[in-house]
Scaffold this motif. Structure first.
Motif, mmCIF file in Angstrom:
data_model
loop_
_atom_site.group_PDB
_atom_site.id
_atom_site.type_symbol
_atom_site.label_atom_id
_atom_site.label_comp_id
_atom_site.label_asym_id
_atom_site.label_seq_id
_atom_site.Cartn_x
_atom_site.Cartn_y
_atom_site.Cartn_z
ATOM 1 N N UNK A 47 0.874 -1.178 0.000
ATOM 2 C CA UNK A 47 0.000 0.000 0.000
ATOM 3 C C UNK A 47 0.913 1.231 0.000
ATOM 4 N N UNK A 48 0.764 2.085 -1.006
ATOM 5 C CA UNK A 48 1.698 3.189 -1.198
ATOM 6 C C UNK A 48 1.740 4.141 -0.002
ATOM 7 N N UNK A 49 0.619 4.399 0.641
ATOM 8 C CA UNK A 49 0.617 5.314 1.785
ATOM 9 C C UNK A 49 1.399 4.745 2.969
ATOM 10 N N UNK A 50 1.317 3.442 3.167
ATOM 11 C CA UNK A 50 2.092 2.806 4.231
ATOM 12 C C UNK A 50 3.576 2.822 3.890
ATOM 13 N N UNK A 51 3.912 2.572 2.624
ATOM 14 C CA UNK A 51 5.308 2.614 2.211
ATOM 15 C C UNK A 51 5.885 4.021 2.300
ATOM 16 N N UNK A 52 5.055 5.032 2.044
ATOM 17 C CA UNK A 52 5.509 6.421 2.130
ATOM 18 C C UNK A 52 5.834 6.808 3.568
ATOM 19 N N UNK A 53 5.282 6.099 4.536
ATOM 20 C CA UNK A 53 5.622 6.327 5.942
ATOM 21 C C UNK A 53 6.848 5.491 6.323
ATOM 22 N N UNK A 54 6.894 4.249 5.879
ATOM 23 C CA UNK A 54 7.968 3.339 6.285
ATOM 24 C C UNK A 54 9.303 3.652 5.618
ATOM 25 N N UNK A 55 9.320 3.872 4.318
ATOM 26 C CA UNK A 55 10.585 4.029 3.604
ATOM 27 C C UNK A 55 11.446 5.183 4.107
ATOM 28 N N UNK A 56 10.886 6.354 4.440
ATOM 29 C CA UNK A 56 11.754 7.400 5.004
ATOM 30 C C UNK A 56 12.428 6.974 6.310
ATOM 31 N N UNK A 57 11.862 6.022 6.996
ATOM 32 C CA UNK A 57 12.428 5.549 8.265
ATOM 33 C C UNK A 57 13.546 4.534 8.068
ATOM 34 N N UNK A 58 13.572 3.837 6.922
ATOM 35 C CA UNK A 58 14.512 2.727 6.755
ATOM 36 C C UNK A 58 15.442 2.887 5.557
ATOM 37 N N UNK A 59 15.506 4.049 4.919
ATOM 38 C CA UNK A 59 16.385 4.233 3.776
ATOM 39 C C UNK A 59 17.541 5.157 4.117
ATOM 40 N N UNK A 60 18.673 4.886 3.500
ATOM 41 C CA UNK A 60 19.855 5.746 3.592
ATOM 42 C C UNK A 60 20.315 6.047 2.180
ATOM 43 N N UNK A 61 20.376 7.244 1.717
ATOM 44 C CA UNK A 61 19.940 8.453 2.404
ATOM 45 C C UNK A 61 18.434 8.418 2.608
ATOM 46 N N UNK A 62 17.986 9.045 3.676
ATOM 47 C CA UNK A 62 16.560 9.010 4.024
ATOM 48 C C UNK A 62 15.742 9.686 2.933
ATOM 49 N N UNK A 63 14.798 8.936 2.387
ATOM 50 C CA UNK A 63 13.899 9.484 1.371
ATOM 51 C C UNK A 63 12.800 10.285 2.057
ATOM 52 N N UNK A 64 12.255 11.244 1.356
ATOM 53 C CA UNK A 64 11.084 11.956 1.851
ATOM 54 C C UNK A 64 9.839 11.252 1.309
ATOM 55 N N UNK A 65 8.687 11.576 1.885
ATOM 56 C CA UNK A 65 7.446 10.988 1.387
ATOM 57 C C UNK A 65 7.217 11.378 -0.067
ATOM 58 N N UNK A 66 7.532 12.606 -0.427
ATOM 59 C CA UNK A 66 7.344 13.056 -1.812
ATOM 60 C C UNK A 66 8.225 12.257 -2.766
ATOM 61 N N UNK A 67 9.440 11.913 -2.351
ATOM 62 C CA UNK A 67 10.318 11.114 -3.191
ATOM 63 C C UNK A 67 9.780 9.700 -3.362
#
Length: 71
Positions: A47-67
């Motif tokens: 679900x894209x909205x859930x991924x938009x919350x999770x991915x900024x927390x677990x990516x390096x460099x940290x992605x933004x929700x817009x990215x």
């Protein structure tokens, strides 16, 4: 660097950040704190909205929700 806890992911198209094009990110293995406030069912269903919350927390460099949405 790729370990059991981290995975390097090369992006086919990448995303712009300032003047740079980010073509690879490192995913960190999520723990319970990273998943706080999320439905695991939504995450596992991609679900894209859930991924938009999770991915900024677990990516390096940290992605933004817009990215995340731009991918």
């Amino acid at each position: 660097m790729q370990t059991q806890e981290n995975k390097l992911v090369e992006l086919e198209f990448g995303f712009k950040r300032g003047d740079d094009l980010v073509k690879e990110i490192t995913l960190v293995k999520p723990n319970t704190g990273h998943c706080r406030g999320l439905s695991l069912k939504d995450v596992l269903s991609f679900e894209i909205n859930a991924l938009a919350v999770l991915l900024p927390r677990i990516t390096l460099p940290a992605m933004t929700q817009q990215e995340v949405y731009s991918l």
